[in-house]
Design an enzyme around this catalytic site. Structure first.
Site, PDB file in Angstrom:
ATOM      1  N   SER A 124       0.778  -1.241   0.000  1.00  0.00           N
ATOM      2  CA  SER A 124       0.000   0.000   0.000  1.00  0.00           C
ATOM      3  C   SER A 124       0.807   1.287   0.000  1.00  0.00           C
ATOM      4  O   SER A 124       0.221   2.363  -0.145  1.00  0.00           O
ATOM      5  CB  SER A 124      -0.962   0.012   1.196  1.00  0.00           C
ATOM      6  OG  SER A 124      -2.093  -0.785   0.918  1.00  0.00           O
ATOM      7  N   LYS A 127       0.172   3.695  -2.781  1.00  0.00           N
ATOM      8  CA  LYS A 127      -0.842   4.750  -2.753  1.00  0.00           C
ATOM      9  C   LYS A 127      -0.205   6.143  -2.718  1.00  0.00           C
ATOM     10  O   LYS A 127      -0.857   7.129  -3.073  1.00  0.00           O
ATOM     11  CB  LYS A 127      -1.771   4.545  -1.555  1.00  0.00           C
ATOM     12  CG  LYS A 127      -2.652   3.288  -1.661  1.00  0.00           C
ATOM     13  CD  LYS A 127      -3.537   3.134  -0.446  1.00  0.00           C
ATOM     14  CE  LYS A 127      -4.567   2.016  -0.626  1.00  0.00           C
ATOM     15  NZ  LYS A 127      -3.996   0.674  -0.479  1.00  0.00           N
ATOM     16  N   SER A 181      -6.107   3.350   4.290  1.00  0.00           N
ATOM     17  CA  SER A 181      -5.555   2.555   3.189  1.00  0.00           C
ATOM     18  C   SER A 181      -6.647   1.850   2.394  1.00  0.00           C
ATOM     19  O   SER A 181      -6.507   0.685   2.002  1.00  0.00           O
ATOM     20  CB  SER A 181      -4.555   1.521   3.729  1.00  0.00           C
ATOM     21  OG  SER A 181      -3.649   1.134   2.723  1.00  0.00           O
TER      22      SER A 181
END
Length: 420
Positions: A124, A127, A181
């Protein structure tokens, strides 16, 4: 006699300066240390490792073939699978990460790293690339309707709780992405920024922006960081991406937001609820600026964290870490402490500027005034300028060759005159 004297002069000139020869391609990491020892080369210094419990995990994907240019972005000293730190620096903390890097967000100085250009799987923290790419493009006040396609995420993966058909401001979706997230939030934002091609177009824009930043080892397949075939990044690339994020005041505000509210959706009969920032650095580290956590079974724990101390802003990036004996953010905090302990002039390389690699050839990194020259931790003795050495070799070799050929030509002319 004269021929021998001239030949000796030319040979001496060549032996004095040495002749630069192309370096062979680096062997695979598993074979590198043994071959280096056989060749008499200096092997890379192992990174300080913290012991971690054995875990069951999928087989790591094979990274793309190594490209020497990509591994040297930011400075030749960074092209190592091992540890690189400034001369005289204290030992960095032990981590469970496969690779890591510490850099100054403002000056771009790289303070140290472990395999900074080794390929890793992002999870993640990808991102952040989505944020760096799309934050300047999207209106935070725009209201967006979540589609069925947006909700297509891996079952059981991280989600913030958006609902199909729900209507949310773009700012709410950003907070869902960066605090919790949310993978569905990533799909929404990539779709909005991808134009007529939707989320696929958004991913293409992410990759184009990564290349512009100089993150040449980064390739996104999913906007959220959920594992995808051929998806890679590096600790160095993550620092470039984080630097772009923290240059944006909107990102800095989102990254330090502790709680936010996801509004109710009466048409979908869902209540509103509160979300909290999952990055523990902002609660437990003085001067924390925020960052991003990440985890998949394949990537393991990944982390990006930044903090400010005495007017100095540093970022730490980690790939492939285990949460024991210390969690990812705690390992990042330890690396930040180590970075802040170094003098402001300490450097082993630099973060390249946006557009630098695509606009002009990358120049040799120039350390700040008074800084020791960057070199791998294994290096001993001063590292000279390869460019000036190559120039000197060329001039001296050419001069020696001219002297030799002139002498031989003179001797032949004398011989012909004597023969006639």
């Amino acid at each position: 006699m004269r021929d021998r004297l001239l030949a000796t002069m030319a040979t001496a000139a060549l032996l004095t300066v040495g002749v630069a020869v192309p370096a062979p391609a680096a062997p695979p990491a598993a074979a590198r240390s043994g071959r280096a020892a056989q060749a008499g080369a200096t092997p890379s210094v192992p990174c300080p490792r913290a012991a971690a419990p054995a875990v069951s995990r999928p087989t790591r994907p094979s990274p793309p073939p190594g490209v020497a240019r990509d591994r040297a972005v930011g400075g030749a000293a960074l092209a190592t699978a091992g540890l690189v730190v400034p001369p005289g620096a204290p030992a960095p903390p032990k981590t469970t990460a496969i690779s890591w890097l510490v850099a100054d967000l403002d000056t771009g100085q790289v303070l140290g790293g472990c395999g900074p250009h080794e390929y890793g799987t992002p999870a993640s923290v990808q991102k952040l690339l989505l944020a760096a790419t799309m934050l300047p493009r999207l209106d935070p006040k725009q209201v967006v309707t979540v589609t069925d396609e947006d909700m297509d995420i891996e079952p059981g993966s991280s989600a913030v709780g958006l609902v199909e058909g729900g209507r949310y401001t773009v700012e709410t979706v950003w907070l869902g992405l960066l605090l919790n997230s949310g993978n569905e939030a990533a799909n929404v934002l990539a779709r909005l920024g991808g134009g007529v091609d939707g989320a696929a177009g958004g991913v293409r824009e992410m990759n184009a922006y990564a290349h512009r930043l100089g993150a040449l080892q980064t390739h996104a397949v999913t906007p959220s960081g959920l594992d995808g075939r051929g998806q890679f990044t590096s600790a160095y690339d993550l620092a470039l991406i984080a630097r772009a994020c923290f240059a944006d005041p909107t990102f800095r505000r989102y990254a330090l937001t502790e709680v936010a509210r996801i509004p109710a959706q009466p048409a979908q009969r869902t209540k509103g609820f509160q979300i909290q920032n999952e990055n523990q650095l902002i609660y437990n580290y003085p001067g924390a600026l925020g960052g991003k956590t990440g985890f998949t079974d394949l990537a393991r724990h990944t982390y990006v964290g930044a903090a400010e101390r005495d007017g100095r802003r540093l970022v730490a990036t980690l790939l492939g870490a285990e949460p024991r004996p210390r969690r990812g953010w705690e390992q990042g905090a330890a690396l930040l402490d180590w970075g802040f302990s170094l003098p402001r002039t300490a450097t082993v390389g630099r973060l390249v500027g946006p557009g630098e690699l695509s606009a002009t050839p990358t120049p040799d990194p120039i350390p700040p005034a008074g800084a020791a020259e960057a070199r791998p931790a294994a290096a001993s003795g001063p590292a000279g300028s390869g460019r000036s050495k190559s120039w000197s070799v060329g001039v001296l070799v050419a001069a020696a060759t001219v002297i030799l050929l002139t002498g031989l030509s003179w001797r032949r002319r004398v011989a012909r005159r004597n023969a006639s």
